[in-house]
Enzyme design. Structure first.
Site, PDB file in Angstrom:
ATOM      1  N   ASP A  11      20.432   4.615 -29.113  1.00  0.00           N
ATOM      2  CA  ASP A  11      20.160   4.567 -30.546  1.00  0.00           C
ATOM      3  C   ASP A  11      20.339   3.103 -30.972  1.00  0.00           C
ATOM      4  OD1 ASP A  11      19.957   5.491 -33.332  1.00  0.00           O
ATOM      5  OD2 ASP A  11      22.091   5.029 -33.395  1.00  0.00           O
ATOM      6  N   ASP A  13      20.676   1.677 -34.929  1.00  0.00           N
ATOM      7  CA  ASP A  13      21.562   1.471 -36.082  1.00  0.00           C
ATOM      8  C   ASP A  13      22.871   2.236 -35.887  1.00  0.00           C
ATOM      9  OD1 ASP A  13      19.675  -0.094 -37.632  1.00  0.00           O
ATOM     10  OD2 ASP A  13      18.570   1.769 -37.955  1.00  0.00           O
ATOM     11  N   ASP A 172      25.602   7.075 -32.014  1.00  0.00           N
ATOM     12  CA  ASP A 172      26.789   7.148 -32.877  1.00  0.00           C
ATOM     13  C   ASP A 172      26.790   8.348 -33.809  1.00  0.00           C
ATOM     14  OD1 ASP A 172      24.599   5.853 -34.389  1.00  0.00           O
ATOM     15  OD2 ASP A 172      26.102   5.692 -35.975  1.00  0.00           O
TER      16      ASP A 172
END
Length: 225
Positions: A11, A13, A172
Site C-alpha cells: 500500500d 498512503d 496499514d
C-alpha cells in the site's frame, strides 16, 4: 532447485509515505468548494485506502450521488493544485527506502504497489521520490473495484506469475488486510499508519518498524511451505 518467485505488494498512503497533510488539505478544500460540512480528521484518515467514490460515500453519506461525485472531482482538483503549487511530496516513513531497495535487490523477489491512488497520482509520487523503477506492477484505483475487493492483488499475481502462497500484501489499514485475506495471500500490517493495530485483525503479522518486514515475510514463507 531454485527458490520460487516472491511478490511483495505495498500500500502507499500510511504504509510507504506519510501523506496525511496532503490528504487532509485536499479534503478540506474539496468540502469547502462544494459547500458540504467538512468531516473531522479522524474520519478522513479512516477512509484512506478506499477509492475516492467509496471514500466520499462514507464521508458524506447523506449527500446525493451528484454531490458525492462533485466531491470526488473537487478533491482531485485540489490535490493536483497542490502539486502545481510546488507542495512538498509526502515523506517516506523511516526505513522505507532502504527496505524497498534491499528487497528489490534480492534475486527472485518482485515488488509491486496496490493503492487507492489514481495512476496519475501514483506515478507523480513515485517520480518525486525517485522510486519509479522500484515496482514492476502498479495496481491503482482507476482499474479496479475499491479495496477490500481482491482484484488488485489477483491482477498483480497474474501479471507476475506468482502464486498466492508466495505473495504478501503490506499495508496499514483493515482494507489492505481484508483485501489480502479475500485474495488468499498473507497480509502484514504496519503499526505506524492510519488505522490502529487493533483494526488489523486479518493480518498474519503486524510490524512496528520497516526493518522488521524481511523477517516477518521469511517467517510467513516458512509457515506456508
Amino acid at each position: 532447485m531454485t527458490d520460487r518467485l516472491r511478490l511483495i505488494l505495498f500500500d502507499v498512503d500510511g504504509t510507504l509515505v506519510d501523506s496525511q497533510a496532503s490528504i487532509l488539505g485536499a479534503m478540506a478544500a474539496a468540502f469547502a468548494a462544494t459547500g458540504q460540512p467538512a468531516p473531522d480528521r479522524a474520519a478522513v484518515l479512516g477512509i484512506v485506502g478506499l477509492s475516492l467514490d467509496h471514500a466520499m460515500a462514507r464521508l458524506a453519506p447523506t449527500a446525493t450521488a451528484k454531490a458525492q461525485a462533485d466531491l470526488v472531482a473537487a478533491y482531485k482538483d485540489a490535490f493536483f493544485a497542490q502539486r502545481l503549487a510546488g507542495a512538498a511530496p509526502p515523506i517516506l516513513y523511516p526505513g522505507a527506502r532502504e527496505t524497498v531497495e534491499r528487497l528489490a535487490a534480492q534475486p527472485g523477489t518482485l515488488l509491486g504497489v496496490a493503492t487507492g491512488k489514481s495512476r496519475r497520482g501514483l506515478d507523480a509520487l513515485l517520480e518525486s521520490l525517485g522510486m519509479e523503477r522500484s515496482f514492476i506492477t502498479r495496481q491503482v484505483a482507476d482499474d479496479h473495484p475499491s479495496k477490500p475487493h481482491p482484484s488488485m492483488i489477483l491482477t498483480a499475481m497474474a501479471e507476475t506469475g506468482v502464486a498466492a502462497a508466495d505473495t504478501v500484501m503490506v499495508g496499514d489499514t483493515s482494507y489492505d488486510m481484508d483485501m489480502a485475506q479475500a485474495a488468499g495471500v498473507a497480509g502484514i500490517g504496519v503499526s505506524w499508519g492510519y488505522h490502529a493495530p487493533a483494526a488489523l485483525a486479518a493480518a498474519r503479522r503486524v510490524i512496528d518498524r520497516f526493518g522488521d518486514l524481511p523477517g516477518a515475510m521469511d517467517a510467513i514463507r516458512k509457515e506456508t511451505r
